[in-house]
Design a protein around this motif. Structure first.
Motif, PDB file in Angstrom:
ATOM      1  N   MET A   1       0.988  -1.125   0.086  1.00 58.39           N
ATOM      2  CA  MET A   1       0.133   0.107   0.181  1.00 58.39           C
ATOM      3  C   MET A   1       1.011   1.347  -0.111  1.00 58.39           C
ATOM      4  N   THR A   2       0.592   2.226  -0.982  1.00 60.33           N
ATOM      5  CA  THR A   2       1.464   3.432  -0.830  1.00 60.33           C
ATOM      6  C   THR A   2       1.297   4.252   0.254  1.00 60.33           C
ATOM      7  N   ASP A   3       2.302   5.242   0.590  1.00 59.67           N
ATOM      8  CA  ASP A   3       2.137   6.275   1.770  1.00 59.67           C
ATOM      9  C   ASP A   3       0.802   6.891   1.790  1.00 59.67           C
ATOM     10  N   LEU A   4       0.405   7.355   0.695  1.00 56.07           N
ATOM     11  CA  LEU A   4      -0.875   8.060   0.531  1.00 56.07           C
ATOM     12  C   LEU A   4      -2.015   7.234   1.155  1.00 56.07           C
ATOM     13  N   ALA A   5      -2.117   5.991   0.303  1.00 59.18           N
ATOM     14  CA  ALA A   5      -3.278   5.022   0.921  1.00 59.18           C
ATOM     15  C   ALA A   5      -3.126   4.850   2.475  1.00 59.18           C
ATOM     16  N   LEU A   6      -2.195   4.678   2.975  1.00 59.75           N
ATOM     17  CA  LEU A   6      -1.798   4.228   4.399  1.00 59.75           C
ATOM     18  C   LEU A   6      -2.421   5.375   5.126  1.00 59.75           C
ATOM     19  N   LYS A   7      -2.228   6.592   4.613  1.00 57.07           N
ATOM     20  CA  LYS A   7      -2.658   7.795   5.274  1.00 57.07           C
ATOM     21  C   LYS A   7      -4.114   8.143   5.226  1.00 57.07           C
ATOM     22  N   LEU A   8      -4.543   7.621   4.211  1.00 60.35           N
ATOM     23  CA  LEU A   8      -6.144   7.750   3.896  1.00 60.35           C
ATOM     24  C   LEU A   8      -6.854   6.755   4.847  1.00 60.35           C
ATOM     25  N   LYS A   9      -6.067   5.669   4.970  1.00 61.42           N
ATOM     26  CA  LYS A   9      -6.819   4.613   5.473  1.00 61.42           C
ATOM     27  C   LYS A   9      -6.876   4.866   7.176  1.00 61.42           C
ATOM     28  N   ASP A  10      -6.088   5.532   7.552  1.00 61.79           N
ATOM     29  CA  ASP A  10      -6.143   6.072   9.040  1.00 61.79           C
ATOM     30  C   ASP A  10      -7.238   7.179   9.175  1.00 61.79           C
ATOM     31  N   GLU A  11      -7.166   7.926   8.280  1.00 60.32           N
ATOM     32  CA  GLU A  11      -8.279   9.129   8.141  1.00 60.32           C
ATOM     33  C   GLU A  11      -9.734   8.554   7.845  1.00 60.32           C
ATOM     34  N   ILE A  12      -9.700   7.395   7.246  1.00 55.13           N
ATOM     35  CA  ILE A  12     -11.033   6.889   6.708  1.00 55.13           C
ATOM     36  C   ILE A  12     -11.713   6.193   8.138  1.00 55.13           C
ATOM     37  N   LEU A  13     -10.596   5.489   8.928  1.00 54.12           N
ATOM     38  CA  LEU A  13     -11.218   4.822  10.124  1.00 54.12           C
ATOM     39  C   LEU A  13     -11.511   5.907  11.087  1.00 54.12           C
ATOM     40  N   ARG A  14     -11.288   7.170  11.148  1.00 52.25           N
ATOM     41  CA  ARG A  14     -11.856   8.035  11.890  1.00 52.25           C
ATOM     42  C   ARG A  14     -13.222   8.621  11.609  1.00 52.25           C
ATOM     43  N   LEU A  15     -13.741   8.317  10.524  1.00 53.20           N
ATOM     44  CA  LEU A  15     -14.797   8.464  10.027  1.00 53.20           C
ATOM     45  C   LEU A  15     -16.121   7.988  10.883  1.00 53.20           C
ATOM     46  N   SER A  16     -17.267   8.372  10.591  1.00 51.25           N
ATOM     47  CA  SER A  16     -18.538   7.868  11.039  1.00 51.25           C
ATOM     48  C   SER A  16     -18.686   6.796  10.241  1.00 51.25           C
ATOM     49  N   GLU A  17     -19.610   5.583  10.865  1.00 51.32           N
ATOM     50  CA  GLU A  17     -19.970   4.939   9.846  1.00 51.32           C
ATOM     51  C   GLU A  17     -20.618   4.935   8.720  1.00 51.32           C
ATOM     52  N   ASP A  18     -21.520   6.121   8.617  1.00 45.90           N
ATOM     53  CA  ASP A  18     -22.416   6.683   7.593  1.00 45.90           C
ATOM     54  C   ASP A  18     -21.497   7.114   6.696  1.00 45.90           C
ATOM     55  N   ASP A  19     -20.251   7.827   6.995  1.00 47.23           N
ATOM     56  CA  ASP A  19     -19.453   8.498   5.933  1.00 47.23           C
ATOM     57  C   ASP A  19     -18.549   7.514   5.200  1.00 47.23           C
ATOM     58  N   ARG A  20     -18.310   6.421   6.089  1.00 44.41           N
ATOM     59  CA  ARG A  20     -17.440   5.254   5.397  1.00 44.41           C
ATOM     60  C   ARG A  20     -18.563   4.668   4.564  1.00 44.41           C
ATOM     61  N   GLU A  21     -19.625   4.267   4.822  1.00 45.89           N
ATOM     62  CA  GLU A  21     -20.750   3.585   3.707  1.00 45.89           C
ATOM     63  C   GLU A  21     -20.711   4.454   2.514  1.00 45.89           C
ATOM     64  N   GLU A  22     -20.954   5.655   2.840  1.00 51.44           N
ATOM     65  CA  GLU A  22     -20.909   6.595   1.598  1.00 51.44           C
ATOM     66  C   GLU A  22     -19.664   6.633   0.792  1.00 51.44           C
ATOM     67  N   LEU A  23     -18.529   6.537   1.329  1.00 49.84           N
ATOM     68  CA  LEU A  23     -17.009   6.457   0.619  1.00 49.84           C
ATOM     69  C   LEU A  23     -16.980   5.222  -0.112  1.00 49.84           C
ATOM     70  N   LEU A  24     -17.591   4.142   0.644  1.00 53.48           N
ATOM     71  CA  LEU A  24     -17.371   2.865   0.126  1.00 53.48           C
ATOM     72  C   LEU A  24     -18.309   2.752  -1.183  1.00 53.48           C
ATOM     73  N   ARG A  25     -19.375   3.435  -1.138  1.00 57.32           N
ATOM     74  CA  ARG A  25     -20.348   3.337  -2.334  1.00 57.32           C
ATOM     75  C   ARG A  25     -19.754   4.165  -3.583  1.00 57.32           C
ATOM     76  N   LEU A  26     -18.823   5.272  -3.123  1.00 55.88           N
ATOM     77  CA  LEU A  26     -18.663   5.958  -4.270  1.00 55.88           C
ATOM     78  C   LEU A  26     -17.243   5.399  -4.753  1.00 55.88           C
ATOM     79  N   ILE A  27     -16.556   4.469  -4.121  1.00 47.97           N
ATOM     80  CA  ILE A  27     -15.308   4.034  -4.593  1.00 47.97           C
ATOM     81  C   ILE A  27     -15.630   2.799  -5.466  1.00 47.97           C
ATOM     82  N   HIS A  28     -16.765   2.076  -4.997  1.00 45.23           N
ATOM     83  CA  HIS A  28     -17.248   0.862  -5.516  1.00 45.23           C
ATOM     84  C   HIS A  28     -17.663   1.546  -6.916  1.00 45.23           C
ATOM     85  N   GLU A  29     -18.602   2.544  -7.004  1.00 47.99           N
ATOM     86  CA  GLU A  29     -19.129   3.056  -8.266  1.00 47.99           C
ATOM     87  C   GLU A  29     -17.806   3.543  -9.125  1.00 47.99           C
TER      88      GLU A  29
END
Length: 76
Positions: A1-29
């Motif tokens: 995983m790139t440094d950017l991806a690792l940084k994003l992962k840490d930030e994503i895990l701080r998001l609310s469940e709703d925000d993570r679900e929405e982000l997951l939907r956007l990535i999947h699309e």
């Protein structure tokens, strides 16, 4: 995983469940949009071909138990 991806992962895990679900939907699309033209049609054609082989007797199916037993023996 790139440094950017690792940084994003840490930030994503701080998001609310709703925000993570929405982000997951956007990535999947976005991944769905990246599929090659004709991807679904090609898979359907392959499934149809395999089905015809089974129906004609050219290919023989196996039970999942048999398949998993073989894989366990091979990779243990």
């Amino acid at each position: 995983m790139t440094d950017l991806a690792l940084k994003l992962k840490d930030e994503i895990l701080r998001l609310s469940e709703d925000d993570r679900e929405e982000l997951l939907r956007l990535i999947h699309e976005s991944l769905e949009q990246d599929k090659d033209e004709g991807y679904d049609e090609a898979w359907q054609a392959e499934l149809d071909r395999r089905f015809r082989e089974i129906e004609s007797g050219k290919a023989v199916g196996r039970s999942t138990d048999e398949m998993f037993d073989e894989l366990r023996k091979r990779y243990q």
